[in-house]
Design a protein around this motif. Sequence first.
Motif, PDB file in Angstrom:
ATOM      1  N   SER A  70       0.850  -1.189   0.000  1.00  7.58           N
ATOM      2  CA  SER A  70       0.000   0.000   0.000  1.00  7.58           C
ATOM      3  C   SER A  70       0.881   1.232   0.000  1.00  7.58           C
ATOM      4  O   SER A  70       2.055   1.170   0.385  1.00  7.58           O
ATOM      5  N   GLY A  71       0.322   2.340  -0.416  1.00  9.08           N
ATOM      6  CA  GLY A  71       1.120   3.555  -0.481  1.00  9.08           C
ATOM      7  C   GLY A  71       0.287   4.772  -0.815  1.00  9.08           C
ATOM      8  O   GLY A  71      -0.942   4.705  -0.913  1.00  9.08           O
ATOM      9  N   PHE A  72       0.986   5.884  -1.012  1.00  4.33           N
ATOM     10  CA  PHE A  72       0.358   7.185  -1.256  1.00  4.33           C
ATOM     11  C   PHE A  72       1.094   7.843  -2.406  1.00  4.33           C
ATOM     12  O   PHE A  72       2.328   7.916  -2.414  1.00  4.33           O
ATOM     13  N   VAL A  73       0.348   8.320  -3.425  1.00  4.13           N
ATOM     14  CA  VAL A  73       0.940   8.958  -4.598  1.00  4.13           C
ATOM     15  C   VAL A  73       0.675  10.455  -4.527  1.00  4.13           C
ATOM     16  O   VAL A  73      -0.470  10.881  -4.340  1.00  4.13           O
ATOM     17  N   LYS A  74       1.719  11.253  -4.689  1.00  2.00           N
ATOM     18  CA  LYS A  74       1.590  12.707  -4.571  1.00  2.00           C
ATOM     19  C   LYS A  74       2.334  13.388  -5.701  1.00  2.00           C
ATOM     20  O   LYS A  74       3.162  12.780  -6.404  1.00  2.00           O
ATOM     21  N   ASP A  75       2.060  14.705  -5.886  1.00  2.00           N
ATOM     22  CA  ASP A  75       2.789  15.481  -6.877  1.00  2.00           C
ATOM     23  C   ASP A  75       3.911  16.251  -6.208  1.00  2.00           C
ATOM     24  O   ASP A  75       4.201  16.051  -5.021  1.00  2.00           O
ATOM     25  N   GLU A  76       4.538  17.159  -6.963  1.00  2.00           N
ATOM     26  CA  GLU A  76       5.705  17.869  -6.435  1.00  2.00           C
ATOM     27  C   GLU A  76       5.362  18.838  -5.311  1.00  2.00           C
ATOM     28  O   GLU A  76       6.229  19.243  -4.553  1.00  2.00           O
ATOM     29  N   LYS A  77       4.068  19.219  -5.210  1.00  2.20           N
ATOM     30  CA  LYS A  77       3.635  20.098  -4.119  1.00  2.20           C
ATOM     31  C   LYS A  77       3.127  19.321  -2.914  1.00  2.20           C
ATOM     32  O   LYS A  77       2.687  19.918  -1.932  1.00  2.20           O
ATOM     33  N   GLY A  78       3.148  18.004  -3.005  1.00  4.45           N
ATOM     34  CA  GLY A  78       2.650  17.192  -1.900  1.00  4.45           C
ATOM     35  C   GLY A  78       1.170  16.906  -1.976  1.00  4.45           C
ATOM     36  O   GLY A  78       0.604  16.318  -1.056  1.00  4.45           O
ATOM     37  N   ASN A  79       0.496  17.318  -3.088  1.00  6.19           N
ATOM     38  CA  ASN A  79      -0.936  17.070  -3.239  1.00  6.19           C
ATOM     39  C   ASN A  79      -1.188  15.639  -3.692  1.00  6.19           C
ATOM     40  O   ASN A  79      -0.439  15.089  -4.506  1.00  6.19           O
ATOM     41  N   LYS A  90       0.973  -8.863 -13.313  1.00  5.24           N
ATOM     42  CA  LYS A  90      -0.301  -9.573 -13.382  1.00  5.24           C
ATOM     43  C   LYS A  90      -1.469  -8.840 -12.732  1.00  5.24           C
ATOM     44  O   LYS A  90      -2.621  -9.220 -12.922  1.00  5.24           O
ATOM     45  N   VAL A  91      -1.198  -7.804 -11.958  1.00  2.00           N
ATOM     46  CA  VAL A  91      -2.245  -7.139 -11.177  1.00  2.00           C
ATOM     47  C   VAL A  91      -2.233  -5.643 -11.477  1.00  2.00           C
ATOM     48  O   VAL A  91      -1.171  -5.058 -11.713  1.00  2.00           O
ATOM     49  N   ILE A  92      -3.425  -5.040 -11.467  1.00  2.00           N
ATOM     50  CA  ILE A  92      -3.537  -3.589 -11.667  1.00  2.00           C
ATOM     51  C   ILE A  92      -4.584  -3.031 -10.719  1.00  2.00           C
ATOM     52  O   ILE A  92      -5.590  -3.692 -10.424  1.00  2.00           O
ATOM     53  N   THR A  93      -4.335  -1.831 -10.200  1.00  2.00           N
ATOM     54  CA  THR A  93      -5.308  -1.112  -9.376  1.00  2.00           C
ATOM     55  C   THR A  93      -5.119   0.381  -9.617  1.00  2.00           C
ATOM     56  O   THR A  93      -4.264   0.785 -10.418  1.00  2.00           O
ATOM     57  N   TRP A  94      -5.912   1.225  -8.937  1.00  2.21           N
ATOM     58  CA  TRP A  94      -5.842   2.672  -9.124  1.00  2.21           C
ATOM     59  C   TRP A  94      -5.860   3.369  -7.772  1.00  2.21           C
ATOM     60  O   TRP A  94      -6.446   2.853  -6.789  1.00  2.21           O
ATOM     61  N   THR A  95      -5.255   4.533  -7.698  1.00  2.78           N
ATOM     62  CA  THR A  95      -5.308   5.310  -6.465  1.00  2.78           C
ATOM     63  C   THR A  95      -6.703   5.896  -6.295  1.00  2.78           C
ATOM     64  O   THR A  95      -7.377   6.234  -7.260  1.00  2.78           O
ATOM     65  N   ASP A  96      -7.134   6.024  -5.022  1.00  2.00           N
ATOM     66  CA  ASP A  96      -8.461   6.569  -4.750  1.00  2.00           C
ATOM     67  C   ASP A  96      -8.429   8.088  -4.780  1.00  2.00           C
ATOM     68  O   ASP A  96      -7.419   8.693  -5.165  1.00  2.00           O
ATOM     69  N   SER A  97      -9.539   8.728  -4.369  1.00  2.00           N
ATOM     70  CA  SER A  97      -9.648  10.187  -4.464  1.00  2.00           C
ATOM     71  C   SER A  97      -8.640  10.908  -3.580  1.00  2.00           C
ATOM     72  O   SER A  97      -8.401  12.096  -3.761  1.00  2.00           O
ATOM     73  N   LEU A  98      -8.047  10.212  -2.605  1.00  4.27           N
ATOM     74  CA  LEU A  98      -7.058  10.826  -1.715  1.00  4.27           C
ATOM     75  C   LEU A  98      -5.639  10.366  -2.034  1.00  4.27           C
ATOM     76  O   LEU A  98      -4.715  10.613  -1.264  1.00  4.27           O
ATOM     77  N   GLY A  99      -5.457   9.683  -3.160  1.00  4.64           N
ATOM     78  CA  GLY A  99      -4.119   9.305  -3.590  1.00  4.64           C
ATOM     79  C   GLY A  99      -3.615   7.987  -3.039  1.00  4.64           C
ATOM     80  O   GLY A  99      -2.466   7.607  -3.302  1.00  4.64           O
ATOM     81  N   ILE A 144      -2.714  12.555  -5.729  1.00  3.38           N
ATOM     82  CA  ILE A 144      -3.085  12.368  -7.126  1.00  3.38           C
ATOM     83  C   ILE A 144      -4.013  11.158  -7.207  1.00  3.38           C
ATOM     84  O   ILE A 144      -3.623  10.043  -6.872  1.00  3.38           O
ATOM     85  N   SER A 145      -5.230  11.385  -7.647  1.00  2.00           N
ATOM     86  CA  SER A 145      -6.186  10.291  -7.783  1.00  2.00           C
ATOM     87  C   SER A 145      -6.138   9.724  -9.193  1.00  2.00           C
ATOM     88  O   SER A 145      -5.643  10.366 -10.122  1.00  2.00           O
ATOM     89  N   GLY A 146      -6.650   8.499  -9.366  1.00  2.00           N
ATOM     90  CA  GLY A 146      -6.768   7.911 -10.688  1.00  2.00           C
ATOM     91  C   GLY A 146      -5.467   7.468 -11.321  1.00  2.00           C
ATOM     92  O   GLY A 146      -5.393   7.296 -12.535  1.00  2.00           O
TER      93      GLY A 146
END
Length: 711
Positions: free
Chosen positions: A23-32, A43-52, A34-36
Amino acid sequence: MKKVIIIILFSCFSIGLFAMIFSGFVKDEKGNAISGVSVQSDKVITWTDSLGYFTIKGVQASEYLIFKKIDYETRGVLFKQGVNQEILLKRKAILFNSIHVLGKEDDRLTILESSQKIKKEDLSNKKDQTVADWVQGNSGIEIKGNVLSGESKTIVLSGHSPKHTIVMLDGLVLNPSGMEMDLSTIPSDRIESVEIIKNNASVESGSGAIAGIISIKSKKSDQSKGSFSSFFGSFGLIHQKADLSFKNNHSQIGVNYTFLTTDNDFEYTDRNTGLTEKRKENKKRYQVFGVNYQREVFKGILDINSNIRLFNNQLPGPYNYSNLYEGCTLSGNNSRSYLTYDKKGKERGYSFHGYYFKDDTSYENLKASIPFYKSDSDHHQVIHGIKSNIYHPFLIFNFTEGAEYKNEKYSYQDQLNLSQNIAPVSREFYSAYTQVNQETKGSSYIDLKHSLTFRLDYNQKFNTNQSYRFEETINLNTYIPTKIQMNYGTSYMLPSFYDLYWKGDSQTVGNPNLKPERSKGYRISTEIGDNPKISQAYWKNTTKDQIYWDRSLHGWKPFNITTAEIVNYESVFNWEFIHKQKFSCNYTRTIARNKSRKPDNSESDLYNKYLIYTPSWTLNASLDLEYKAFHQTIEYKATGEQWTTKDQLINPLSQFEIWNTHSSYHKSIKAIDLSLIFSIMNVFNKSYEVYIYNPEPGINWQTQFKITYKI
């Protein structure tokens, strides 16, 4: 046999040991957040939720995960043992030839935080002829006016008067001070998204946004293509649309045309006699011509838009006085032309807007059985101005400063009684505003966003008016993501030209001594979860010196007579229970009361009475089902009782409920996109009224065919 069991157990243990959950958290250069973002292994794929946030299962130890999203650089990360690992993605520019496609995160058309955003794809399987179709059914929104195509439709935002909602197109106000906006005049062809901003928002628009703002963003084509759509439906509806856009290495141009004609003569039940009657002389007709030109100039985007709407509508009036409106018509044209220039950098940029809006209408009622009601008049209204803003960082804050000049003009000619004419009148506005905001990443579990906006407006007659708004957003990045939004603001609304100068007849006159309405209020909302998502909001707003038309010794005249208090409880539930199968529901309880007092501070005769034409509650629910190219949407709407008189001595309009259904089919064949939508409204043929003696239609249908060819 024992060896086989041991081997199986060892294999299961090995899989459990090496197939891990990351599990983890995806952010941009400003720390915001990033969803989607797509997160994928071999073999596996998923997407980040509305809070990254993301969680991915069945990944082998020491395996690369690939992170992808449009507008961001693709990145591969080696996970050795991952729990809440933070992933940084850098933005990248996307170019189509030499014209920049700007990411939505950079959109500065509005400076305020919206409570809800509706996108074009959210309506892909529903009828969406006008902006009214986009917002109908959303939390706290009630559309006033007949539901049929071509009819006038105004918006009531959480119990407020329609005139208290400002409608903006690409950051420019469409309805002038004190005037309500007919959403049916805004076709959906060139719309990309609609944002709903609730509670006092005059800092964004100037005079008028006591209830809030409907902010519309127009769509810019990213490729050469042509589309044609055709609607047919009940009561003689024929609605055709054509849209063409061309682009080259330096610019793009688009043209569109819309035509609608419909009889809108339908059967209804007379509330006095109980008999079935027919609504007659209700034909509606309009045409819209539009053009858009976009070009890159000095590393910014120059955008020129212009459209004109020609209309001719029959107005039968309330059926209890139908003989007084026989042959009544409203015709004319509306034109909207504006130019924008945006130059946006990574952290700073500026924009310029110039606009010219004109409305010419003619009202004729020459066949009335009583001469007193006969009328033949022309109304002319022009709004033009310029607006510019700049945004930039300073220390740990982000600033936006802007200024606007606006001129509103109005005139009225009475062809039957020249003494009632209103000579051309105008008023100028000089405005300046500033916003400061900051985003703080408190820890990996909490993000904060603060915003304070202040605006000054000067008008010679009403002097200086100020408004401000404070916003706070808290994101809790926990196992169950939670978002808390709060805002507090003030607004004002100047009287309309109609309120101030109307001469009408011997029984109707305007009031040049009216004062501006003033409002203050706050709204608190909470969103819990991602899927399902539950939202709850509480909103309280008080408006003083509210303008109402009332009877005096000399007839009808507007006065500052009311203090209104409106309280809303809004609940929203959204759940995608299976992939692409969704259920949503929202409920709004509205308590809108007259809180006026006499000069000695004692309670007025109407104190604590409910405000008229304000439903006590609304409930909307929808079920969206999708299978391959087929979509099915079922909608349910229920509306509580609403009073029609200020003293509540007459029984209110009864509550009602209706069901709608939309069936659609979408197919892409190489460069061709096909779409077919069939809708049935008021499936169970319910009889109801939104305004007294103005009936709504029973069961009716529409079908739409659309074809798009990508050149």
